[in-house]
Design a protein around this motif. Sequence first.
Motif, PDB file in Angstrom:
ATOM      1  N   CYS A   1      -9.103  -0.728  -6.060  1.00 16.76           N
ATOM      2  CA  CYS A   1      -8.851  -1.034  -4.613  1.00 16.76           C
ATOM      3  C   CYS A   1     -10.053  -1.174  -4.034  1.00 16.76           C
TER       4      CYS A   1
ATOM      5  N   SER B   1      -5.606   4.017   0.088  1.00 16.10           N
ATOM      6  CA  SER B   1      -4.533   2.697  -0.799  1.00 16.10           C
ATOM      7  C   SER B   1      -3.964   2.181   0.926  1.00 16.10           C
TER       8      SER B   1
ATOM      9  N   LYS C   1      -8.091   3.383  -8.077  1.00 20.67           N
ATOM     10  CA  LYS C   1      -9.279   3.574  -6.324  1.00 20.67           C
ATOM     11  C   LYS C   1     -10.653   2.812  -6.706  1.00 20.67           C
TER      12      LYS C   1
ATOM     13  N   SER D   1       0.752  -1.114  -0.124  1.00 21.23           N
ATOM     14  CA  SER D   1      -0.312  -0.001  -0.130  1.00 21.23           C
ATOM     15  C   SER D   1       0.622   1.210  -0.254  1.00 21.23           C
TER      16      SER D   1
ATOM     17  N   PHE E   1      -6.793   9.613  -4.720  1.00 20.58           N
ATOM     18  CA  PHE E   1      -6.459   7.909  -4.189  1.00 20.58           C
ATOM     19  C   PHE E   1      -4.497   7.958  -3.883  1.00 20.58           C
TER      20      PHE E   1
ATOM     21  N   LEU F   1       2.091   1.089  -3.496  1.00 21.97           N
ATOM     22  CA  LEU F   1       1.106   1.885  -4.550  1.00 21.97           C
ATOM     23  C   LEU F   1       1.097   3.230  -4.277  1.00 21.97           C
ATOM     24  N   ALA F   2       0.985   3.873  -3.115  1.00 22.04           N
ATOM     25  CA  ALA F   2       0.918   5.404  -3.078  1.00 22.04           C
ATOM     26  C   ALA F   2       1.706   6.357  -3.241  1.00 22.04           C
TER      27      ALA F   2
END
Length: 460
Positions: free
Chosen positions: A236, A304, A233, A176, A299, A179-180
Motif C-alpha cells: 500500500c 491505510s 503495508k 481504506s 498498519f 482494509l483497516a
Amino acid sequence: MQQPTPTSNINGRKVDKQAMSTLNPVTTHREFNGLPGAIGITFGLPLVIFFFGLVTNQYYSLQGVNLQIDKVLSQIPSTQSQWADLCFDKYVWGAYLVWFFGLVTLDQILPGTTMQGTKLRDGTYLNYCINGISMSGTLFAILVARCLQVDDFNLPELQFIYDNQLKLSVTCIIFSFLLAVFVYVLSFVPLFKTNGFGTRERILSVNGNTGNVVYDWFIGRELNPRVGNWDIKLFCELRPGMLLWFLINLSCAHEQYHRLGYVTDSLILVTLLQSFYIFDGVLNETGCLTMIDITTDGFGFMLSFGDLAWVPWGYTLQTRYLSIPGNEVILGWYRFAAIVVLHFVGFYIFRASNLQKSNFKNGKLQHMKHIKTATGSKLLIEGWWGLSQHINYLGDWLVGWSWCLPTGFQTPLTYFYVIYFASLLIHRQVRDDMKCQAKYGKDWETYKQLVPYKIIPYIY
C-alpha cells in the motif's frame, strides 16, 4: 529437577516462549493526543478529501476567484439514494477493485529481487520482493499499448477517472476503512505462516498495543500484516495510491488536451515533476524498508487512508485545479525553468543527504565527524547532517513547492500541500526527537548542541 524452558519453532529455529511473552509490551505513550486525536483525524481528513472533490470541477474557475458555493453544495447528496449512488456506484467500485487486486496479482507474479527487512524484535527478518522496475515497466507497456489502439490518444479509462473523481475518492476512503478493519481483526489471529515455513507470533506495533479498540485500529495494531507472502503495508505504501496518483494526473492532462487541443506548460510541468517523484519512489523501494512507516508504525487506518486515499486525492490537487476550464496558467520558459531548478535542488538535497547517511551507517564514511553513543551507535555531525538534524526534510519540502508554484497565486487551495507537509515533517521531527532522547539520553543532548537546527539551517 529443573524443567526445560518451553520453546517454539519460528522460521526454522527454536525460540524461548518466555522471551516471546514479552515480545509485545503494552503501549503507554499515545500519538496524536490519544483517542480524541485519532477520532478527529479519522473523520476530519476524509472530509478534507471530500471537500477537494467538491471544488475541483467547473464550479471553481475563473482563476480561482469564482467559487460558486451554491453549486458546490448542490453536489452533496440530500437523499439516501443519492448517498448510496455516491458511495457505492457498482462501476466505480468494480473499477477500483480490479485496480487494487490487479496490482496485488502483479506484485506477486512479477520478477524482482528478494531482500530482507530490518531485524524484528524476535530476532527474525521478513523477506520482500523488490519488483518496482518490472511493475513500472508493465504499467507503461499497458499505457503505450492502449494509446496505439485508439485514435488521437482518446483513452476511455483516463476519461472515466476524470469524470468520476468524487465517487472514486469516496470509494478509496471507504476501502481504506475496510482494509483497516481487516488488518485489525487479522492481528488477533495467534499464529500465521511466514514464507511457508513454520509459524511465528504476530509482532505488534510498539504504538498500537494499548488495548483501546478505536485507537489501536487507527494507529495500527500489527507491525507487518501479511497474507501469505503479500506484505500489505509495503504494497500500500508504493502501489495502489502512488500509481493512481500518476493516472489521475494523466487524466487531467487527457481532459485538457481533448478540450483545448493542447496541454498547458503548467499542467505538463506538474505532471512531469510529480511523475519523477512517484517513479523515483517506486523504483527505489528498498529505501522504504528502513523508513519509520515500515520499521516502527503499525498498519491501521492512519496508513491505510494515507496510502490509498490521501496520497492520490490530496497530492493531485494542483493538476485537478489546472484542468478546470478558466484555470489555465501559462508559465513561459523562464518560470518553467526556475521551477525545474527548484525541484532538482530540493531533490538533490533529499537524495544526497539520505545517501550520505546510508553510506555512513554502512561504514563507508567513518572519517567524517561523529559522536559515539553509549549504545554503540554513531551520530553523524558533518556534511549534510552537520547543517540540520533532518536536512532531508528540507529537500522534500522544496520539492513540494515546485509542485504548487506552477498554479500561480490566484488561490491558496493549491498550496495546501506545502502547508500540510510542513506540519507533517515537524510532527515527524518531534517524534524522532522523543525516540532518540529515550534511546541515547545524554548523548542526544550533546548531539543537539552540536547540530542545533532541526530542519532548516539557521531558521528552524
